[in-house]
Design a protein around this motif. Structure first.
Motif, mmCIF file in Angstrom:
data_model
loop_
_atom_site.group_PDB
_atom_site.id
_atom_site.type_symbol
_atom_site.label_atom_id
_atom_site.label_comp_id
_atom_site.label_asym_id
_atom_site.label_seq_id
_atom_site.Cartn_x
_atom_site.Cartn_y
_atom_site.Cartn_z
ATOM 1 N N GLU A 245 0.789 -1.580 -0.264
ATOM 2 C CA GLU A 245 0.090 -0.005 -0.098
ATOM 3 C C GLU A 245 0.575 1.057 0.181
ATOM 4 O OE1 GLU A 245 -1.252 -2.033 3.603
ATOM 5 O OE2 GLU A 245 -3.358 -1.439 3.324
ATOM 6 N N THR B 56 -0.302 4.469 2.497
ATOM 7 C CA THR B 56 0.496 4.634 4.040
ATOM 8 C C THR B 56 1.060 3.977 4.438
ATOM 9 O OG1 THR B 56 -1.574 2.532 3.816
ATOM 10 C CG2 THR B 56 -2.284 4.477 4.119
ATOM 11 N N ASP C 49 -4.095 3.688 -3.283
ATOM 12 C CA ASP C 49 -4.732 3.618 -2.945
ATOM 13 C C ASP C 49 -5.883 2.772 -3.202
ATOM 14 O OD1 ASP C 49 -6.185 2.990 -0.592
ATOM 15 O OD2 ASP C 49 -6.742 5.475 -0.016
#
Ligand code: ZN
Ligand code: ZN
Length: 358
Positions: free
Chosen positions: A96, A99, A122
Motif C-alpha cells: 500500500e 500508507t 490506494d
C-alpha cells in the motif's frame, strides 16, 4: 461478496498478483482484526493473516475464515512475512503505497530477499466506500449512540457551563455506552463557533451564544459523525436567519444526494442556496465526506470531487456558515445511499433549540 472477494476481484482487474496489506484500517476491514499489528498476504487462491505474539488470542477470536500465522521474539516480523510470502510462491508483492512510509518500505524490502515489492495506489479507500450489511449495522449503532449523547447533553446547556464541560459530558456518555470516541469532539460557543474545527475551551456559555457540537461514536471500528448547533437563552433574528439558511441548504442536499448524482453538483447546489442570503462566502469547507472505518473516509462532496454517488455508500452532509465576530452554524447528518433513495442514520432534531428549554 465479502471484503476478501472484493479485494481479489479488484486485484485481478488491476493486474495485481499478490498484496501485502499492512495499514491497520485496511487489515481491520479485510479481517475484522482490531489490534495494531497485523499483516495479510493475499493472492488469488491464498490469504494468510500474520500477527505477533501479543495478538495471538485476540486474532483467534476476531480473524475468521482465514489462515493465521504468528511470530514472537526473537523472530523479525519482516523476515517472517517474507518467508511466508515465498512459501506461498509470491514473487511480486504489491504494498500500500499511500500508507507505507519510506522507512517501512526500505526496511521491508531489505529483509524480503527474493520478493519484489511493487507500489499499489490506494485501492482500499475506494473498496471501503461500498459498505456491507454488517458495516452498515455497526454505523447505525454508532449513529444511535451519538443521537443519544446529544439528547443527553442538551440538558446541561445553560449559561455558565464551559465548552470543556460539555465536551467531557458528551464523550463520557458515549464511552459509558460502550463506544469509543470517533474523534476529539468539537464544542465551540459564541464567537468561537466561527471556528469550524475549534477546540473546546474554558469559555463559559453566555446568553445569545450559538453552541456548535461536532462529535461521533466508534463501534467495532465504525464511526458516526454528527453536528448540531443550538442557541443559549435567546435567539436574535440574525441567529434565526443564519440557522434557517444552513438548514435549508442541508435539507436540499439530503434531497439531492441520490445514486447517480455527482458529488460536486450536490456540493454546488448548497452553495447556491446559501448564496440567496449572501452566506455562501462563509461556507469554506466541503459539503461532506465518506464515513466508515475512518471518519474522513474515501470520497468528498466538494467542487473538486470526481465521486459519483452509489448505493451502499455512507456520506456526511454538513453545510456550515462561519461569521467572524458573530458565530457559526453547522448541521451534519450521516446518510446511507440506497437503491431507491437515502436512509438518514442520525435522527437528532434539527429545529433550532433555544436552551435551556423552559
Ligand atoms: Zn463532524
Ligand atoms: Zn464530518
Amino acid at each position: 461478496m465479502d471484503a476478501l472477494a472484493r479485494l481479489r476481484s479488484r486485484m485481478a482487474g488491476d493486474g495485481i498478483s499478490a498484496m501485502l496489506v499492512s495499514d491497520p484500517v485496511n487489515v481491520g476491514w479485510l479481517t475484522g482484526f482490531s489490534g495494531t499489528f497485523g499483516r495479510v498476504l493475499v493472492t488469488p487462491n491464498d490469504a494468510l493473516f500474520i500477527t505477533d505474539s501479543r495478538y495471538v488470542l485476540q486474532a483467534r477470536e476476531e480473524v475468521l475464515g482465514m489462515d493465521t500465522a504468528s511470530f514472537g521474539s526473537p523472530t523479525d516480523g519482516d523476515v517472517f512475512v517474507a518467508e511466508k510470502a515465498i512459501s506461498l510462491g509470491i514473487e511480486k508483492l504489491g504494498f500500500e503505497s499511500a500508507t507505507t512510509t519510506y522507512s517501512q518500505w526500505k526496511r521491508t524490502s531489505e529483509k524480503m530477499a527474493g520478493v519484489e515489492l511493487e507500489p499499489v495506489a490506494d485501492i482500499f479507500s475506494d473498496l471501503r466506500m461500498t459498505k456491507s450489511a454488517d458495516e452498515i449495522a455497526k454505523i447505525k449503532v454508532a449513529c444511535g449512540i451519538a443521537d443519544a449523547a446529544f439528547e443527553h447533553v442538551i440538558r446541561m446547556i445553560q449559561p455558565g457551563v464551559t465548552e470543556i464541560d460539555i465536551c467531557l459530558d458528551l464523550e463520557f456518555y458515549m464511552r459509558r455506552q460502550g463506544a469509543d470516541i470517533a474523534f476529539p469532539s468539537i464544542v465551540v460557543s459564541g464567537e468561537r463557533s466561527a471556528r469550524p474545527h475549534g477546540k473546546p475551551s474554558e469559555k463559559k456559555l453566555e446568553v445569545g451564544d450559538f453552541v456548535t457540537m461536532d462529535f461521533g461514536a466508534r463501534v467495532d471500528g465504525y464511526n458516526s459523525d454528527i453536528t448540531r448547533t443550538v442557541v443559549v437563552g435567546q435567539a436574535s433574528p440574525r441567529h434565526r436567519e443564519v440557522y434557517a439558511a444552513v438548514l435549508e441548504a442541508q435539507l436540499w442536499a439530503l434531497d439531492a444526494i441520490r445514486a447517480g448524482a455527482k458529488a460536486r453538483d450536490v456540493d454546488g447546489g448548497t452553495r447556491e442556496i446559501l448564496g440567496k442570503s449572501d452566506l455562501a462566502k462563509y461556507f469554506g469547507h466541503g459539503l461532506g465526506h465518506g464515513l466508515g472505518r475512518v471518519v474522513h473516509d474515501g470520497g468528498r462532496l466538494s467542487a473538486m470531487s470526481d465521486n459519483v454517488i452509489e448505493p451502499g455508500q455512507i456520506w456526511t452532509i454538513e453545510p456550515g456558515v462561519y461569521i467572524e465576530g458573530f458565530g457559526g452554524v453547522r448541521i451534519e447528518d450521516d446518510v446511507l445511499i440506497t437503491e431507491t433513495g437515502i436512509e438518514i442514520l442520525t435522527h437528532s432534531t434539527k429545529e433550532l433549540l433555544i436552551l435551556p428549554q423552559a
